[in-house]
Scaffold this motif. Structure first.
Motif, PDB file in Angstrom:
ATOM      1  N   LEU A  40       0.817  -1.208   0.000  1.00 55.31           N
ATOM      2  CA  LEU A  40       0.000   0.000   0.000  1.00 55.31           C
ATOM      3  C   LEU A  40       0.853   1.262   0.000  1.00 55.31           C
ATOM      4  O   LEU A  40       0.520   2.254  -0.651  1.00 55.31           O
ATOM      5  N   GLU A  41       1.971   1.209   0.735  1.00 58.32           N
ATOM      6  CA  GLU A  41       2.815   2.395   0.822  1.00 58.32           C
ATOM      7  C   GLU A  41       3.559   2.654  -0.491  1.00 58.32           C
ATOM      8  O   GLU A  41       3.877   3.797  -0.812  1.00 58.32           O
ATOM      9  N   SER A  42       3.877   1.585  -1.246  1.00 55.92           N
ATOM     10  CA  SER A  42       4.603   1.758  -2.501  1.00 55.92           C
ATOM     11  C   SER A  42       3.671   1.981  -3.690  1.00 55.92           C
ATOM     12  O   SER A  42       4.141   2.258  -4.788  1.00 55.92           O
ATOM     13  N   PHE A  43       2.367   1.838  -3.471  1.00 56.35           N
ATOM     14  CA  PHE A  43       1.417   2.024  -4.562  1.00 56.35           C
ATOM     15  C   PHE A  43       1.434   3.490  -4.993  1.00 56.35           C
ATOM     16  O   PHE A  43       1.449   4.388  -4.146  1.00 56.35           O
ATOM     17  N   PRO A  44       1.447   3.747  -6.313  1.00 61.30           N
ATOM     18  CA  PRO A  44       1.560   5.154  -6.748  1.00 61.30           C
ATOM     19  C   PRO A  44       0.348   5.995  -6.413  1.00 61.30           C
ATOM     20  O   PRO A  44       0.443   7.217  -6.341  1.00 61.30           O
ATOM     21  N   ASP A  45      -0.801   5.356  -6.219  1.00 60.25           N
ATOM     22  CA  ASP A  45      -2.013   6.105  -5.907  1.00 60.25           C
ATOM     23  C   ASP A  45      -2.192   6.241  -4.400  1.00 60.25           C
ATOM     24  O   ASP A  45      -1.670   5.446  -3.618  1.00 60.25           O
ATOM     25  N   LEU A  46      -2.938   7.259  -4.014  1.00 59.22           N
ATOM     26  CA  LEU A  46      -3.337   7.436  -2.620  1.00 59.22           C
ATOM     27  C   LEU A  46      -4.512   6.507  -2.333  1.00 59.22           C
ATOM     28  O   LEU A  46      -5.501   6.507  -3.068  1.00 59.22           O
ATOM     29  N   ILE A  47      -4.389   5.676  -1.271  1.00 58.16           N
ATOM     30  CA  ILE A  47      -5.436   4.721  -0.917  1.00 58.16           C
ATOM     31  C   ILE A  47      -6.181   5.247   0.305  1.00 58.16           C
ATOM     32  O   ILE A  47      -5.578   5.529   1.342  1.00 58.16           O
ATOM     33  N   LEU A  48      -7.500   5.352   0.170  1.00 59.65           N
ATOM     34  CA  LEU A  48      -8.363   5.791   1.262  1.00 59.65           C
ATOM     35  C   LEU A  48      -9.366   4.683   1.554  1.00 59.65           C
ATOM     36  O   LEU A  48      -9.966   4.126   0.628  1.00 59.65           O
ATOM     37  N   VAL A  49      -9.542   4.345   2.833  1.00 64.32           N
ATOM     38  CA  VAL A  49     -10.531   3.353   3.250  1.00 64.32           C
ATOM     39  C   VAL A  49     -11.482   4.032   4.230  1.00 64.32           C
ATOM     40  O   VAL A  49     -11.045   4.615   5.228  1.00 64.32           O
ATOM     41  N   LEU A  50     -12.779   3.956   3.940  1.00 69.70           N
ATOM     42  CA  LEU A  50     -13.798   4.561   4.785  1.00 69.70           C
ATOM     43  C   LEU A  50     -14.799   3.491   5.193  1.00 69.70           C
ATOM     44  O   LEU A  50     -15.110   2.574   4.421  1.00 69.70           O
ATOM     45  N   ASP A  51     -15.312   3.596   6.436  1.00 74.29           N
ATOM     46  CA  ASP A  51     -16.334   2.659   6.877  1.00 74.29           C
ATOM     47  C   ASP A  51     -17.707   3.137   6.413  1.00 74.29           C
ATOM     48  O   ASP A  51     -17.836   4.157   5.718  1.00 74.29           O
ATOM     49  N   LEU A  52     -18.734   2.396   6.794  1.00 70.73           N
ATOM     50  CA  LEU A  52     -20.085   2.733   6.338  1.00 70.73           C
ATOM     51  C   LEU A  52     -20.631   3.998   6.985  1.00 70.73           C
ATOM     52  O   LEU A  52     -21.674   4.508   6.563  1.00 70.73           O
ATOM     53  N   LYS A  53     -19.951   4.510   8.032  1.00 75.72           N
ATOM     54  CA  LYS A  53     -20.355   5.770   8.647  1.00 75.72           C
ATOM     55  C   LYS A  53     -19.681   6.972   7.999  1.00 75.72           C
ATOM     56  O   LYS A  53     -19.918   8.109   8.399  1.00 75.72           O
ATOM     57  N   GLY A  54     -18.816   6.721   7.033  1.00 81.87           N
ATOM     58  CA  GLY A  54     -18.133   7.807   6.350  1.00 81.87           C
ATOM     59  C   GLY A  54     -16.850   8.244   7.013  1.00 81.87           C
ATOM     60  O   GLY A  54     -16.261   9.261   6.614  1.00 81.87           O
ATOM     61  N   GLN A  55     -16.339   7.493   7.991  1.00 84.46           N
ATOM     62  CA  GLN A  55     -15.099   7.858   8.673  1.00 84.46           C
ATOM     63  C   GLN A  55     -13.910   7.180   8.003  1.00 84.46           C
ATOM     64  O   GLN A  55     -13.986   6.016   7.600  1.00 84.46           O
ATOM     65  N   TYR A  56     -12.808   7.928   7.915  1.00 84.35           N
ATOM     66  CA  TYR A  56     -11.586   7.377   7.342  1.00 84.35           C
ATOM     67  C   TYR A  56     -10.960   6.398   8.347  1.00 84.35           C
ATOM     68  O   TYR A  56     -10.662   6.764   9.484  1.00 84.35           O
ATOM     69  N   THR A  57     -10.759   5.154   7.921  1.00 84.50           N
ATOM     70  CA  THR A  57     -10.110   4.159   8.788  1.00 84.50           C
ATOM     71  C   THR A  57      -8.687   3.858   8.355  1.00 84.50           C
ATOM     72  O   THR A  57      -7.904   3.309   9.134  1.00 84.50           O
ATOM     73  N   PHE A  58      -8.331   4.188   7.114  1.00 80.07           N
ATOM     74  CA  PHE A  58      -6.956   4.000   6.643  1.00 80.07           C
ATOM     75  C   PHE A  58      -6.657   5.039   5.580  1.00 80.07           C
ATOM     76  O   PHE A  58      -7.469   5.301   4.690  1.00 80.07           O
ATOM     77  N   VAL A  59      -5.466   5.642   5.691  1.00 76.09           N
ATOM     78  CA  VAL A  59      -4.972   6.596   4.703  1.00 76.09           C
ATOM     79  C   VAL A  59      -3.506   6.261   4.462  1.00 76.09           C
ATOM     80  O   VAL A  59      -2.714   6.226   5.406  1.00 76.09           O
ATOM     81  N   SER A  60      -3.133   5.976   3.220  1.00 74.82           N
ATOM     82  CA  SER A  60      -1.745   5.606   2.927  1.00 74.82           C
ATOM     83  C   SER A  60      -0.848   6.831   3.012  1.00 74.82           C
ATOM     84  O   SER A  60      -1.294   7.982   2.921  1.00 74.82           O
ATOM     85  N   ALA A  61       0.454   6.567   3.166  1.00 81.00           N
ATOM     86  CA  ALA A  61       1.425   7.649   3.324  1.00 81.00           C
ATOM     87  C   ALA A  61       1.607   8.457   2.045  1.00 81.00           C
ATOM     88  O   ALA A  61       2.274   9.493   2.062  1.00 81.00           O
ATOM     89  N   ARG A  62       1.020   7.994   0.944  1.00 81.79           N
ATOM     90  CA  ARG A  62       1.141   8.713  -0.331  1.00 81.79           C
ATOM     91  C   ARG A  62       0.508  10.095  -0.255  1.00 81.79           C
ATOM     92  O   ARG A  62       0.827  10.979  -1.063  1.00 81.79           O
ATOM     93  N   ILE A  63      -0.352  10.325   0.730  1.00 83.97           N
ATOM     94  CA  ILE A  63      -1.016  11.621   0.851  1.00 83.97           C
ATOM     95  C   ILE A  63      -0.016  12.748   1.097  1.00 83.97           C
ATOM     96  O   ILE A  63      -0.244  13.888   0.678  1.00 83.97           O
TER      97      ILE A  63
END
Length: 710
Positions: free
Chosen positions: A363-386
């Motif tokens: 995930l950290e080496s992936f060129p894109d920014l990865i965002l994971v959100l739960d069903l409540k709309g809260q961010y649970t994971f944000v990769s360091a690419r940000i």
């Protein structure tokens, strides 16, 4: 002495009887004391030392009985002393025969003494009996009669085997001859009574009854240990059936007892093989101390630790050891504990840890920014690419809501809701995002649902890519392709207009030479002038669409490719694309328009960069130059997805494109092919065996081109 009574010198029968009674009383006392001492020694040491229970009540009870008997013997001795005093009174009155009353008093005293002794024996909770050598019962206590369920009168004179349901079973080795020689035996006897189907176990102490120097019978003192035996059996069954390994070892780590589970854990065939094993052989490291025993608690307290033990096949068993030291008289005598095999669990944890590390690195080496959100709309994971894309750290978004977060675009929130509500399973959108430094970036977000282990929606995954530079390049390429297409159309229009203009000019010249009036000739002159002007315009349009051959010159192909690569070096580096260009020395010159060839090379580089960027995060474009006997060639090869076989035949067609709508017009490769054909060359496309596209350009050598021109 004539006055001495002859009866004074004769033995007194009463005195002899008293002495006999006293001797018999003390023989019984000494025998019983010896019997109790032997029972205490046998029961407290032989039976209790290896049991898991601290049965201190048995020796304590026997000791209390001994004290009671001593008190009883002391009281009887006082009575005997009283008898002796009476006897002395008789002796002091020499020649006087005791009266019947005195003799009755003596007899009652003796009978009372025997009755008290019988009551003492009957008060015992243990079995006490005497029998002859052939098994005939001579006397028993009340406890024996209760166990056999037969009155005392029906027991005396009968053989013991008459009341047994099966022959007595003696544990260990014992023989009648050995008993006669040693005149003592102790051990455990298994008994089956006729009136009871259960098996009973008694711990017995047997002493010989000796008359003269001959053994005439045996006295038996037996304690019922059936309850203890049943507890031992239940404990043994539990010990043998446990799935965890159980062991007992000495302080040096030598195994004294193990259960079958531990034998299986360590891979041995039998318990004996494991018990005979040197303690240091269980160590994984050759120079390490024995893992069991010395590593346990030195104070008797429980300790839990993880051990690595060597199996018989050389493998390693990872076990959780819970052990404690057993103290006796302040000294450590052994260790006992359990070993739980966690080898597979630790291997699984290791694999999961490696998978988690791999996922994190991926995930950290992936060129894109990865965002994971739960069903409540809260961010649970944000990769360091940000940090690279927007200048913020992951903590800027973690645990925040997609609707409330500062600088979150409405398009991204709408993209999340579209997937979270199930309206679409996969969608994308472009949106603007503000960088931490205040600049605006164009982002491409692609969202898809995140499913749990049951296949139910658990959230949304969004990959975000910075397409700011791509959008600019795309606009430039689209504009360039539009201009090229317009030039191609202008060339066609000019060619079509040139023929009628030529006819008009010719007719105008003929009309000027005719005998027309002055006014007509002026009109024809104007017509000729405007037609000539139109012809020049058409000629300029043709020049714009297709520059004339005189604009070509001798070109060094190495320098031209090098200059094109340098001009595009920065955008390629930003896209993590490396150009592997290897110049070829001693290349012959070619005649060509350098600007047009640079446009061809630039178009191929841009196409390769875009193909790589859409399929992977980094890549390489390989550029090689070479020559044939009559031509030179340039190869552009990328490691992108390659060209589909069905597209190879159409890739140079005008307006054919494999790009997404709005990303290209499909004229780039068509213009490249047109330019190269005007130079007498060609371009071909293939897919590389290992993946990627290969474009090969061929151009004639300068000398041949010059000869053809002549």
């Amino acid at each position: 002495m004539p006055n001495e009574d002859p009866r004074a010198t004769r033995p007194d029968p009463a005195a002899g009887r008293l002495e006999k009674e006293e001797s018999q009383l003390w023989r019984w006392a000494l025998g019983l004391l010896v019997l109790f001492a032997a029972a205490v020694a046998a029961l407290s040491w032989e039976q209790l030392k290896d049991l898991p229970y601290r049965l201190w009540a048995i020796p304590s009870g026997l000791f209390a009985l001994t004290v009671l008997f001593a008190a009883y013997a002391f009281g009887r001795k006082r009575e005997v002393s009283d008898l002796k005093q009476i006897l002395k009174g008789f002796q002091s009155r020499a020649g006087v025969t005791p009266s019947e009353e005195q003799l009755d008093q003596l007899g009652q005293l003796i009978m009372r003494s025997q009755r008290n002794f019988k009551e003492l024996i009957d008060s015992l909770d243990d079995v006490a009996l005497a029998l002859s050598l052939d098994g005939t019962l001579k006397t028993v206590n009340r406890r024996t009669a209760e166990i056999l369920g037969v009155p005392y009168s029906e027991l005396i004179g009968h053989k013991l085997e008459e009341f047994m349901g099966a022959p007595l079973h003696v544990e260990g080795t014992a023989s009648f001859s050995q008993f006669l020689d040693r005149r003592h035996w102790s051990g455990v006897v298994e008994i089956h009574l006729k009136n009871d189907a259960r098996r009973h176990y008694y711990d017995c102490v047997v002493n010989a009854i000796v008359k003269g120097d001959e053994v005439t019978g045996a006295s038996v003192l037996a304690r019922d240990i059936t309850g203890n035996r049943e507890k031992e059996q239940r404990f043994t069954q539990l010990f043998e059936s446990l799935q965890e390994g159980v062991y007992i070892s000495n302080p040096e780590g030598k195994l004294l007892e193990v259960n079958p589970a531990l034998v299986s854990i360590l891979g041995y065939a039998s318990k004996g093989d494991l018990l005979n094993l040197p303690p240091e052989q269980l160590s994984v490291d050759a120079n390490a101390p024995p893992p069991l025993g010395s590593g346990g608690s030195q104070s008797g307290r429980t300790r839990t630790r993880e051990l690595r033990l060597r199996r018989k096949d050389g493998g390693v068993a990872v076990c959780v050891d819970t052990s404690s030291g057993v103290m006796e008289s302040g000294r450590l005598v052994r260790y006992q504990g359990t070993l739980v095999d966690v080898t597979e669990k630790r291997a699984l944890e290791h694999r999961l840890h490696r998978q988690e590390e791999f996922r994190q690195h991926l995930l950290e080496s992936f060129p894109d920014l990865i965002l994971v959100l739960d069903l409540k709309g809260q961010y649970t994971f944000v990769s360091a690419r940000i940090a690279e894309l927007l200048g913020y750290g992951p903590e800027h978004l973690i645990d925040k809501n997609v609707d409330d977060t500062e600088n979150t675009s409405p398009e991204l929130a709408t993209l999340y809701r579209t997937v979270a509500t199930g309206e679409s399973s996969q969608t994308s959108c472009e949106y603007g995002a503000r960088h931490k430094n205040g600049s605006w970036r164009t982002m491409l977000g692609m969202a898809s649902p995140l499913l749990d282990t049951d296949g139910k929606p658990a959230g949304v995954i969004i990959s975000v890519r910075d397409v700011t530079m791509e959008k600019k390049l795309e606009q430039q390429i689209i504009q360039s392709e539009r201009l090229a297409a317009m030039g191609q159309m202008i060339g066609g229009f000019a060619h079509e207009l040139n023929n009628p203009l030529t006819s008009i000019l010719g007719m105008a010249e003929l009309l000027q030479e005719s005998d027309a009036s002055e006014a007509a000739r002026k009109q024809v002159a104007i017509l000729h002038k405007e037609a000539r002007r139109a012809a020049e315009i058409v000629q300029n349009l043709q020049y714009f669409a297709r520059p004339p051959a005189p604009g070509r010159s001798q070109v060094n192909l190495n320098e031209l490719v090098q200059r094109t690569v340098q001009m595009q070096a920065y955008p390629l580096r930003k896209s993590n694309v490396t150009v592997d260009f290897l110049p070829e020395p001693a290349m012959p010159a070619i005649v060509a328009d350098p600007n047009q060839l640079m446009q061809v090379f630039l178009n191929l580089l841009l196409n390769a960069e875009q193909a790589i960027r859409e399929s992977r995060d980094r890549g390489t474009i390989r550029v090689r130059i070479g020559r044939n006997p009559e031509s030179v060639w340039v190869v552009f090869q990328d490691d992108g997805p390659g060209i589909a076989p069905e597209n190879l035949t159409h890739i140079f067609d005008p307006f054919f494109t494999t790009k997404r709508p709005g990303r290209g017009t499909g004229l780039g490769l068509s213009i490249c092919k047109t330019v190269l054909r005007e130079h007498g060359g060609n371009i071909e496309a293939t897919s590389a065996p290992g993946g990627g596209a290969v474009f090969t350009i061929t151009l004639p050598i300068a000398a041949e081109v010059g000869a053809a021109a002549k």
